[in-house]
Design an enzyme around this catalytic site. Structure first.
Site, PDB file in Angstrom:
ATOM      1  N   THR A   1       8.544  13.483  -6.154  1.00  0.00           N
ATOM      2  CA  THR A   1       8.234  14.678  -5.564  1.00  0.00           C
ATOM      3  C   THR A   1       9.256  15.810  -5.721  1.00  0.00           C
ATOM      4  OG1 THR A   1       6.814  13.429  -3.763  1.00  0.00           O
ATOM      5  CG2 THR A   1       7.438  15.863  -3.350  1.00  0.00           C
TER       6      THR A   1
ATOM      7  N   ASP B   1       6.263   8.011 -10.800  1.00  0.00           N
ATOM      8  CA  ASP B   1       6.378   7.959  -9.380  1.00  0.00           C
ATOM      9  C   ASP B   1       6.979   6.539  -8.988  1.00  0.00           C
ATOM     10  OD1 ASP B   1       4.046   8.696  -6.936  1.00  0.00           O
ATOM     11  OD2 ASP B   1       4.879   6.512  -6.822  1.00  0.00           O
TER      12      ASP B   1
ATOM     13  N   THR C   1      16.596   1.538   4.438  1.00  0.00           N
ATOM     14  CA  THR C   1      15.391   1.339   4.194  1.00  0.00           C
ATOM     15  C   THR C   1      14.502   2.435   4.690  1.00  0.00           C
ATOM     16  OG1 THR C   1      13.876  -0.819   5.165  1.00  0.00           O
ATOM     17  CG2 THR C   1      15.222   0.329   6.628  1.00  0.00           C
TER      18      THR C   1
ATOM     19  N   GLN D   1      13.028 -10.202   9.405  1.00  0.00           N
ATOM     20  CA  GLN D   1      11.929  -9.229   9.288  1.00  0.00           C
ATOM     21  C   GLN D   1      12.149  -8.099  10.369  1.00  0.00           C
ATOM     22  OE1 GLN D   1       7.821 -10.652  11.094  1.00  0.00           O
ATOM     23  NE2 GLN D   1       8.632 -12.160   9.568  1.00  0.00           N
ATOM     24  N   CYS D   2      13.318  -8.153  11.403  1.00  0.00           N
ATOM     25  CA  CYS D   2      13.553  -7.148  12.282  1.00  0.00           C
ATOM     26  C   CYS D   2      14.271  -5.949  11.384  1.00  0.00           C
ATOM     27  CB  CYS D   2      14.376  -7.865  13.242  1.00  0.00           C
ATOM     28  SG  CYS D   2      13.872  -8.909  14.222  1.00  0.00           S
TER      29      CYS D   2
HETATM   30  N1  ASP Z   1       5.116   8.614  -4.158  1.00  0.00           N
HETATM   31  C1  ASP Z   1       6.452   9.461  -4.553  1.00  0.00           C
HETATM   32  C2  ASP Z   1       7.290   8.675  -5.184  1.00  0.00           C
HETATM   33  O1  ASP Z   1       8.008   7.820  -4.423  1.00  0.00           O
HETATM   34  C3  ASP Z   1       6.986   9.818  -2.905  1.00  0.00           C
HETATM   35  C4  ASP Z   1       8.105  10.741  -3.100  1.00  0.00           C
HETATM   36  O2  ASP Z   1       8.682  11.175  -4.230  1.00  0.00           O
HETATM   37  O3  ASP Z   1       8.826  10.783  -2.036  1.00  0.00           O
HETATM   38  O4  ASP Z   1       7.549   8.904  -6.223  1.00  0.00           O
END
Ligand code: ASP
Length: 345
Positions: free
Chosen positions: A15, A59, A167, A279-280
């Site tokens: 994005t 993406d 994370t 997994q915590c």
């Molecule tokens: N789906 C997008 C990506 O990870 C979301 C973003 O850019 O934050 O490429």
């Protein structure tokens, strides 16, 4: 070192590199050669900037080791020409890529700052501009003639994190990331405040180098109540399986059912590394603390301490890609190599 640091932006997709075409309402990637026109505030920074983009920005859901190698290769190609890097990446898998890159770059002495955004650059309430401008400012920040940051980090929503400790926690909040087991490295407010005790400094003088990550057959298994013997043994029968990351409960605990332990025993006996992680979101594995992890120690599972899932997977791929003999993976995994885990806390 140049008078004004020179920063290379590497745009991989996501994005942050998008602008809205107001005629069609569609998001399109923008040309970083025109970055000063799009974000004139960059002229105020005491650094020069150039950029390279993936031929086809992706993406980040499409990220894979092939692209990690591409990013790392660009970093290596420019290593003697630039003072720091800002990697623009989709936020979805940024913690995986940034963790992988942290392992792949050996003896790194320059900042590699990943950033992204939840909203595209042209959007009215965008977080992209602040994230990009401050990531560049951090990459260019020097003290006593050396870069303040000499490791791989993620900058997002006013906070700088060690990349391999992060994370993604939220798909919609601007504060998308957390670093539950390691303090924040810097915070951006009226001024940039670095938490100097947290900075990584390699004491050796060895030359920077790059180690590629090759594709490996590894499996992430998240334990859940009701996991059946069939499901587990089916997954573990994958031909040429090379490693398993086991997301266990709490401090690394797992069922004591005989079928479960026998399955673990049989793959460890085949020489396949199995990493015990929690997994915590926060906290550490303490193998042997409960009866439910004592047998895992005897079987020979590898202690993942407080490592994140993203780091465990990429560290395992990294170790499998090096020339380390299989039986030594346990020894190397249980030692922090890029500040990605705290042993014995
Ligand atoms: N789906 C997008 C990506 O990870 C979301 C973003 O850019 O934050 O490429």
């Amino acid at each position: 070192m140049t008078q004004h640091p020179h920063i290379l932006i590497i745009y991989t997709g996501g994005t942050i590199g998008m602008v809205k075409d107001y005629n069609s309402n569609v998001l399109k990637t923008f040309n970083f050669d025109n970055i000063y026109q799009k974000i004139p505030e960059l002229n105020l920074l005491q650094c020069s900037i150039s950029s390279v983009s993936f031929d086809k920005p992706i993406d980040s859901s499409n990220m894979k080791p092939y692209y990690w190698n591409q990013i790392a290769q660009i970093i290596e190609d420019y290593y003697n020409e630039v003072d720091g890097y800002v990697i623009l990446h989709g936020s979805d898998t940024m913690s995986y890529t940034a963790s992988a890159i942290s392992f792949m770059l050996k003896n790194l002495g320059k900042p590699v700052i990943f950033t992204g955004s939840q909203l595209p650059i042209g959007d009215l309430r965008t977080d992209a501009k602040e994230n990009l401008i401050t990531a560049i400012e951090i990459a260019a920040f020097q003290e006593n003639d050396e870069p303040m940051i000499q490791e791989v980090c993620i900058y997002f929503e006013y906070k700088l994190y060690r990349a391999n400790r992060t994370t993604k926690l939220s798909a919609e909040q601007f504060e998308a990331y957390d670093s539950p087991n390691y303090p924040i490295i810097a915070e951006s407010g009226v001024s940039l405040k670095f938490n100097k005790n947290t900075l990584k400094r390699d004491k050796n003088e060895l030359a920077f180098s790059l180690q590629r990550i090759l594709p490996h057959k590894i499996l992430l298994i998240k334990l859940h109540p009701g996991l059946t013997k069939d499901c587990l043994s089916h997954m573990l029968k994958i031909p040429e399986l090379e490693g398993v990351v086991l997301e266990a409960y709490g401090s690394g605990n797992a069922p004591t059912d005989e079928w479960f332990l026998n399955n673990m025993k049989s793959i460890v006996n085949k020489g396949i590394p199995v990493i015990d992680i929690t997994q915590c979101v926060g906290g550490s594995v303490i193998m042997g603390k409960y009866e439910t992890s004592a047998e895992l120690v005897n079987i020979g599972l590898i202690n993942g301490y407080d490592i994140t899932t993203e780091s465990a997977i990429t560290k395992l791929m990294y170790l499998l890609s090096s020339n380390i003999p299989k039986e030594e993976i346990k020894y190397h995994f249980e030692k922090p190599i890029r500040g990605e885990m705290t042993v014995g806390r």
